[in-house]
Design an enzyme around this catalytic site. Structure first.
Site, PDB file in Angstrom:
ATOM      1  N   LYS A 135       0.816  -1.216   0.000  1.00 48.45           N
ATOM      2  CA  LYS A 135       0.000   0.000   0.000  1.00 48.45           C
ATOM      3  C   LYS A 135       0.857   1.276   0.000  1.00 48.45           C
ATOM      4  CE  LYS A 135      -3.947  -2.254   2.255  1.00 48.45           C
ATOM      5  NZ  LYS A 135      -4.998  -2.118   3.302  1.00 48.45           N
TER       6      LYS A 135
ATOM      7  N   TYR B 279     -12.464  -1.510  -3.796  1.00 49.42           N
ATOM      8  CA  TYR B 279     -12.968  -1.681  -2.425  1.00 49.42           C
ATOM      9  C   TYR B 279     -14.484  -1.534  -2.336  1.00 49.42           C
ATOM     10  CZ  TYR B 279      -8.308  -1.949  -0.360  1.00 49.42           C
ATOM     11  OH  TYR B 279      -7.047  -2.358   0.007  1.00 49.42           O
TER      12      TYR B 279
ATOM     13  N   ASN C 159      -2.053   0.237   6.630  1.00 57.03           N
ATOM     14  CA  ASN C 159      -1.555  -1.016   7.211  1.00 57.03           C
ATOM     15  C   ASN C 159      -0.673  -1.838   6.261  1.00 57.03           C
ATOM     16  OD1 ASN C 159      -3.593  -1.905   5.589  1.00 57.03           O
ATOM     17  ND2 ASN C 159      -4.770  -2.923   7.194  1.00 57.03           N
TER      18      ASN C 159
ATOM     19  N   HIS D 205      -2.170  -5.415   1.456  1.00 54.59           N
ATOM     20  CA  HIS D 205      -3.480  -6.059   1.261  1.00 54.59           C
ATOM     21  C   HIS D 205      -3.237  -7.537   0.999  1.00 54.59           C
ATOM     22  CE1 HIS D 205      -7.477  -6.911  -0.366  1.00 54.59           C
ATOM     23  NE2 HIS D 205      -6.845  -7.587  -1.312  1.00 54.59           N
TER      24      HIS D 205
END
Ligand code: GDP
Length: 139
Positions: A11, A51, A114, A117
């Protein structure tokens, strides 16, 4: 039936922090083979589509904005039991809850930024891989 393939993205936070090499090394050392890979940037339209399953969740707007904020690395990975084993390797969504030695524990800063993915099912791995890669881009 398992396809032994999963889909991942490194990410924008992890790319921006210079962690591409470290994350790919963890993937390689855990036994994942690269089937397809590209360095690219999502438009907000593309991130919104990727998403779409989360569109009713309160963080959807923030997620789309974050995922289109900078370049990403997208890849299809192969290994026996790829989807489940890769989820174990990346760790919990919230890095403060991720186990030691996981990618998110090592490289992620927050529940939104984070680092990586990982597909949550074989079906989604197929859909997500097809979102980024043609058949000619897989080896
Ligand atoms: P994953 O499968 O572990 O990636 O987690 P989810 O499918 O539940 O969520 C997808 C992505 O949305 C996560 O990886 C985070 O980037 C983001 N996300 C999940 N929960 C939250 C949250 O509570 N707040 C924010 N800002 N982002 C979140």
């Amino acid at each position: 039936m398992t396809t032994n393939r999963t889909f991942t993205m490194i990410k924008p936070d992890a790319v921006g922090n210079g962690y591409i090499g470290g994350i790919l090394k963890m993937m390689n050392e855990a036994g994942f083979r690269i089937v397809a890979m590209k360095y690219t940037k999502l438009s907000s339209e593309m991130a919104g589509k990727f998403y779409e399953v989360h569109k009713d969740r309160p963080f959807y707007g923030e997620l789309v904005e974050f995922m289109s904020s900078g370049p990403i690395v997208a890849a299809i990975l192969e290994k026996t039991n790829a989807v489940a084993d890769f989820r174990t390797l990346i760790g919990a969504t919230d890095p403060t809850k991720a186990d030691a030695g996981t990618i998110r524990k090592t490289y992620a800063k927050s529940i939104s930024a984070n680092a990586v993915h990982g597909s949550d099912s074989d079906e989604n791995a197929q859909i997500e891989g097809d979102f980024f890669f043609s058949k000619l881009e897989r080896f």
